[in-house]
Design a protein around this motif. Structure first.
Motif, mmCIF file in Angstrom:
data_model
loop_
_atom_site.group_PDB
_atom_site.id
_atom_site.type_symbol
_atom_site.label_atom_id
_atom_site.label_comp_id
_atom_site.label_asym_id
_atom_site.label_seq_id
_atom_site.Cartn_x
_atom_site.Cartn_y
_atom_site.Cartn_z
ATOM 1 N N ARG A 96 -2.403 -9.045 -4.734
ATOM 2 C CA ARG A 96 -2.302 -7.595 -4.905
ATOM 3 C C ARG A 96 -1.928 -6.949 -3.566
ATOM 4 N N GLU A 97 -2.658 -7.337 -2.506
ATOM 5 C CA GLU A 97 -2.395 -6.764 -1.182
ATOM 6 C C GLU A 97 -0.997 -7.119 -0.699
ATOM 7 N N GLY A 98 -0.636 -8.399 -0.906
ATOM 8 C CA GLY A 98 0.675 -8.841 -0.448
ATOM 9 C C GLY A 98 1.785 -8.032 -1.081
ATOM 10 N N SER A 99 1.628 -7.711 -2.344
ATOM 11 C CA SER A 99 2.656 -6.932 -3.035
ATOM 12 C C SER A 99 2.669 -5.486 -2.551
ATOM 13 N N LEU A 100 1.488 -4.870 -2.496
ATOM 14 C CA LEU A 100 1.437 -3.465 -2.073
ATOM 15 C C LEU A 100 1.937 -3.296 -0.643
ATOM 16 N N ALA A 101 1.670 -4.289 0.211
ATOM 17 C CA ALA A 101 2.070 -4.186 1.618
ATOM 18 C C ALA A 101 3.586 -4.230 1.770
ATOM 19 N N LEU A 102 4.284 -4.678 0.724
ATOM 20 C CA LEU A 102 5.751 -4.674 0.797
ATOM 21 C C LEU A 102 6.321 -3.316 0.413
ATOM 22 N N GLY A 103 5.442 -2.369 0.135
ATOM 23 C CA GLY A 103 5.925 -1.034 -0.183
ATOM 24 C C GLY A 103 6.474 -0.911 -1.594
ATOM 25 N N VAL A 104 5.861 -1.625 -2.563
ATOM 26 C CA VAL A 104 6.225 -1.372 -3.952
ATOM 27 C C VAL A 104 5.083 -0.590 -4.588
ATOM 28 N N THR A 105 5.357 0.045 -5.719
ATOM 29 C CA THR A 105 4.340 0.905 -6.313
ATOM 30 C C THR A 105 3.280 0.064 -7.024
ATOM 31 N N ARG A 106 2.229 0.758 -7.416
ATOM 32 C CA ARG A 106 1.119 0.094 -8.087
ATOM 33 C C ARG A 106 1.584 -0.560 -9.398
ATOM 34 N N TRP A 107 2.357 0.206 -10.156
ATOM 35 C CA TRP A 107 2.815 -0.320 -11.449
ATOM 36 C C TRP A 107 3.746 -1.516 -11.255
ATOM 37 N N LYS A 132 6.812 0.197 3.170
ATOM 38 C CA LYS A 132 8.130 -0.416 3.268
ATOM 39 C C LYS A 132 8.583 -0.417 4.725
ATOM 40 N N ARG A 133 8.254 0.658 5.442
ATOM 41 C CA ARG A 133 8.718 0.783 6.827
ATOM 42 C C ARG A 133 7.787 0.080 7.802
ATOM 43 N N ILE A 134 6.514 -0.039 7.429
ATOM 44 C CA ILE A 134 5.566 -0.772 8.267
ATOM 45 C C ILE A 134 5.075 -1.967 7.464
ATOM 46 N N ALA A 153 12.611 -8.880 4.662
ATOM 47 C CA ALA A 153 13.647 -8.537 3.679
ATOM 48 C C ALA A 153 13.592 -7.073 3.287
ATOM 49 N N THR A 154 12.427 -6.441 3.411
ATOM 50 C CA THR A 154 12.355 -5.024 3.056
ATOM 51 C C THR A 154 12.775 -4.145 4.241
ATOM 52 N N LYS A 155 13.265 -4.762 5.317
ATOM 53 C CA LYS A 155 13.772 -4.073 6.507
ATOM 54 C C LYS A 155 12.776 -3.083 7.091
ATOM 55 N N PRO A 156 11.618 -3.591 7.518
ATOM 56 C CA PRO A 156 10.632 -2.703 8.116
ATOM 57 C C PRO A 156 10.999 -2.382 9.570
ATOM 58 N N GLU A 157 10.374 -1.370 10.135
ATOM 59 C CA GLU A 157 10.574 -1.065 11.558
ATOM 60 C C GLU A 157 9.439 -1.642 12.382
ATOM 61 N N VAL A 158 8.261 -1.669 11.764
ATOM 62 C CA VAL A 158 7.087 -2.181 12.460
ATOM 63 C C VAL A 158 6.542 -3.353 11.659
ATOM 64 N N LEU A 159 6.040 -4.356 12.367
ATOM 65 C CA LEU A 159 5.478 -5.525 11.709
ATOM 66 C C LEU A 159 4.019 -5.653 12.129
ATOM 67 N N LEU A 160 3.108 -5.522 11.146
ATOM 68 C CA LEU A 160 1.690 -5.704 11.437
ATOM 69 C C LEU A 160 1.316 -7.130 11.107
ATOM 70 N N MET A 161 0.597 -7.786 12.005
ATOM 71 C CA MET A 161 0.188 -9.161 11.721
ATOM 72 C C MET A 161 -1.299 -9.298 11.977
#
Lengths: 296, 288, 251
Positions: free
Chosen positions: B172-183, C85-87, C163-171
């Motif tokens: 869940r976290e891995g997906s949300l952290a990629l900037g996709v929506t909840r749905w 997406k950006r971070i 692949a989502t072309k972020p500007e900042v990468l948190l690790m």
């Protein structure tokens, strides 16, 4: 930018659709309560509530009718108690064996068999009661009527046995292993660990499983409709034909009763009583289970 | 000396009770064996192709189960179409969207737990009042399926919640952290992983619905029809109703027919449960 | 040198417990910023505020200001989906989806809908190349991500984020679940990545921080004790507590 906006709109839409779907189960409860309450109030505006709960005769379609629900309640309780005498000891024994004695291999074989037993439809148990259990009883006690409370109770007991077994086993498995090991380290036998340590520790979960089994037995319909008979009877003789609340409801639904008539309303009144009794039993079971969860 | 005697008694008692506990299971297994033997010995001889494909008849020799088989198929498919989206949707809402401290969440949870304990016949009363009479759907396949849907809804919701909960939070976290929506997270990452579990629970719930007769009696399913349904607004019968009808007749021939019908129903139930078990094992392998 | 993220007086609460106390930090563009400190000091919590992942936990609250390229990141109106997406973020344990390698890398873009389909193939390759994984997986792109080793899985998670072309990468301690060889590979990779990205890495290993980072911050009990150039911090710490920590006197 537009893609982002579209996503946001989808999110809001999805959220509302999901809330709508979730509301179905709440509406179901409201529907059940309103339906039963409405017809019950109508019924009691015609028949006195005192007669309903004190009269000893249930004959709603006779002339003159009589609306004493006690015979149906007695029939239902007889099924509940007799079936409990089967499902509770056998279910608890099975649970103790599975949780404390059985090898891994034995569990692997036994559990699917119990699941199978739980998956058989009640109509099949009804058939079995009528064609197998009843002749068996009559070969021992020839005066037994064809339709009788005992045969139905045995079938209901067997049907609810897996439920007692699996819920009680869950409760016993939930007892931390450290407690079990502590008892073994003191030199206890398996039996002593089971009886003195595990069962007391899991007692509330086990008690809840009993409640749920009794509640299931009270609501069970097809077995009693087939094997217990259709005679409202205020007696405690298990060899006689009786009628339960559920048996009465099925009987009325199959007959040709005018909608909206007083006879028709009896189905709802009896249904309301059934609903309240099972709800109370289920709530008690839930409270008991929740209390146990707090312990660990 | 005294202690060893006592010790031996304890061990003996342990053994005796192990046998007593085991015999309780043996009783259950024996009854299952007796049940299967009773039904197969009565019903197997009447089981042939014409039994499956014929209409019910008042003459036992010619009677078959075809309309009931089709009726069961119609009712269960329609039940699945109604109950699955509602049940899975409710589970998704409860697990992924609802605020776990809100009153709606708590009410919903309590409500689902209580609904699971309501006797099947009470759902029949609800179906009769709301679907058959109030919405004027009549004693049709649709009314039956709606009623059964409500009956198995709590089971599907609980199974779906468990399956969704089993998806690791890191996904869940891995997906949300990629900037996709909840749905998108739900459809893209969570549901694909939870689906086998959801389907297993749902198939088991549907097979329970397949064996139900009591609620359908209340909403006007009939025990005996000699026509085939061709729309969801037709009258109908289902296997358990037909079996009940045959069981309640006094002649022995009908008891045999009932037994044959039960065999068919049990075989169908076994196949569906087997599917569910295979699905469950597959999904367990995948998560391992 | 430009400031990519500017944190001012950041406080963070789990219910009543205050996990971060008045944090101020300037994060420089195209540099690696490492955050060190004993476990429970707040360093992981801190990077979770930067992409607002903390919102997944009930009862959490952040106050203060985090400015990201001039926009206020903690503002309710800031869209978290766009922000994440950006971070981008890489987690402590590799968490690939149970899908093919290709599906994992393209997971984000397929849902964002801002890269045309015709460019997906190229994006897949460049992302995997940037994560130094391409040569190891180019012949099995359709195999399950679970068939990879732990270190490969972690690089796949990095590729997925790139692949989502972020500007900042948190690790968040990205090498804590990996063996020394896989760790070395990721550290090498970080050297490359900072040319294009601003990297913020939480690590439990001081040696790692000293090896790879340009700036370093030391957290203790929810406070940022010291922040500055890594060389400076390790050779000549200003605070006694920093010195105690890096010389191994506690932690």
């Amino acid at each position: 930018m537009t893609a982002r906006k579209r996503h946001q709109q989808t999110e809001v839409l999805v959220r509302w659709i999901l809330i709508g779907l979730s509301a179905v189960s709440i509406l179901t409860t409201i529907g059940i309560v309103l339906t039963l309450a409405y017809e019950t109030f109508e019924f009691f505006s015609i028949v006195s509530i005192v007669e309903f709960f004190t009269s000893h005769r249930w004959a709603p379609v006779f002339d003159p009718p009589s609306f004493g629900v006690l015979p149906l309640v007695a029939g239902t309780m007889m099924i509940a108690v007799l079936s409990g005498l089967i499902s509770i000891p056998l279910g608890l024994g099975s649970a103790i064996y599975l949780s404390e004695f059985a090898s891994k291999k034995a569990r692997k074989i036994i559990k699917p068999i119990l699941e199978l037993l739980a998956g058989i439809p009640s109509i099949v148990y009804g058939f079995f009661a009528l064609t197998f259990i009843t002749p068996l009883i009559r070969s021992v006690a020839p005066d037994t009527q064809i339709y009788n409370a005992l045969s139905a109770s045995i079938a209901v007991g067997i049907m609810t046995l897996p439920m007692v077994a699996s819920l009680s086993e869950d409760a016993m498995m939930a007892v931390p292993d450290s407690i079990r090991q502590g008892a073994y380290a003191l030199g206890s036998t398996k039996l002593e660990v089971a009886i003195h340590v595990i069962v007391p520790a899991a007692f509330s979960g086990i008690a809840a499983s009993f409640m749920l089994a009794i509640s299931r037995a009270i609501g069970e319909t097809m077995i009693v409709a087939i094997a217990a008979g259709q005679t409202p009877n205020l007696s405690l003789n298990p060899f006689q034909s009786i009628q339960t609340m559920t048996g009465f409801m099925v009987n009325m639904a199959l007959g040709d009763i005018q909608q909206g008539s007083i006879e028709f309303k009896t189905v709802f009144v009896v249904g309301a009583l059934l609903f309240v009794i099972t709800l109370i039993l289920n709530l008690i079971a839930r409270i008991i289970i929740q209390k146990t969860r707090e312990v660990y | 000396m005294k202690t060893t005697k006592r010790h031996q008694r304890r061990l003996l008692l342990n053994r005796i009770f192990e046998w007593i506990f085991f015999s309780t299971i043996a009783v259950a297994i024996l009854v299952l064996g007796a049940l299967l033997f009773d039904i197969f010995s009565r019903g197997i001889s009447g089981l042939d192709w014409s039994f499956i494909t014929s209409m019910p008849s008042s003459r036992p020799a010619k009677a078959g189960i075809f309309p009931a088989l089709l009726g069961t198929l119609w009712v269960i498919l329609l039940t699945a179409l109604i109950a699955l989206p509602v049940g899975i949707g409710t589970a998704i809402y409860l697990e992924e969207y609802a605020n776990k401290k809100s009153w709606f969440f708590k009410a919903l949870n309590l409500n689902i737990a209580n609904l699971a304990g309501v006797p099947a016949i009470v759902y029949g009363i609800l179906g009769l009042t709301v679907f058959v009479q109030l919405l004027k759907i009549g004693p049709t396949i649709l009314a039956g399926a709606l009623t059964l849907s409500l009956l198995i809804l709590p089971v599907i919701i609980v199974a779906s919640i468990e399956a969704i909960r089993a998806v690791p939070n890191s996904i869940r976290e891995g997906s949300l952290a990629l900037g996709v929506t909840r749905w998108q997270t739900i459809t893209g990452a969570i549901l694909p992983m939870a689906l086998p579990g959801i389907l297993t629970g749902s198939i088991l719930a549907l097979s329970r619905a397949m064996g139900e007769a009591a609620p359908l009696i209340m909403v006007g399913a009939v025990g005996f029809v000699t026509f085939l349904p061709d729309s969801i607004l037709d009258r109908y019968t289902v296997l358990p109703m037909l079996i009940y009808n045959w069981t309640s007749r006094p002649q022995d021939e009908f008891a045999q027919l009932a037994a044959s019908g039960i065999i068919v129903m049990l075989i169908i139930l076994m196949l569906t449960n087997l599917t569910a078990i295979i699905l469950r094992n597959r999904s367990q392998q995948r998560i391992d | 040198m430009s400031i990519k993220v500017n944190v001012q007086n950041l406080n963070f609460y789990y219910g009543d417990f205050q996990a971060l106390k008045g944090i101020n930090m300037e994060i420089h563009e195209n540099k690696i910023t490492a955050l060190i400190g004993p476990s429970g000091c707040g360093k992981s919590t801190f990077i979770k505020t930067l992409n607002r992942m903390y919102e997944l936990i009930d009862g959490t609250k952040a106050t203060g200001s985090i400015s990201f390229d001039g926009t206020e990141l903690l503002d309710k109106a800031t869209d978290v989906v766009d922000l994440r997406k950006r971070i981008g973020m890489v987690f402590q344990k590799p968490n690939p989806f149970p899908k093919s390698i290709t599906e994992n890398v393209l997971y984000g873009v397929k849902r964002h809908g801002d890269v045309p389909k015709t460019e997906w193939k190229e994006l897949l390759e460049t992302s995997l190349r940037k994560a130094s994984l391409w040569s190891e997986v180019e012949h099995k792109l359709n195999q399950s991500a679970f068939s990879l080793s732990g270190g490969q899985q972690q690089r796949l998670c990095i590729a997925r984020t790139l692949a989502t072309k972020p500007e900042v990468l948190l690790m968040d301690e990205p090498t804590s679940a990996l063996d020394p060889i896989a760790t070395a590979k990721i550290e090498e990779l970080l050297e490359e990545l900072k040319k294009e990205y601003t990297v913020i890495i939480v690590t439990h290993s001081m040696q790692q921080a000293a090896r790879i980072s340009d700036y370093c911050g030391f957290f203790l009990s929810g406070e940022l004790i010291e922040f500055g150039l890594t060389k400076q911090l390790f050779s000549n710490p200003l605070d006694q507590r920093t010195e105690d920590y890096i010389t191994g006197r506690f932690g």
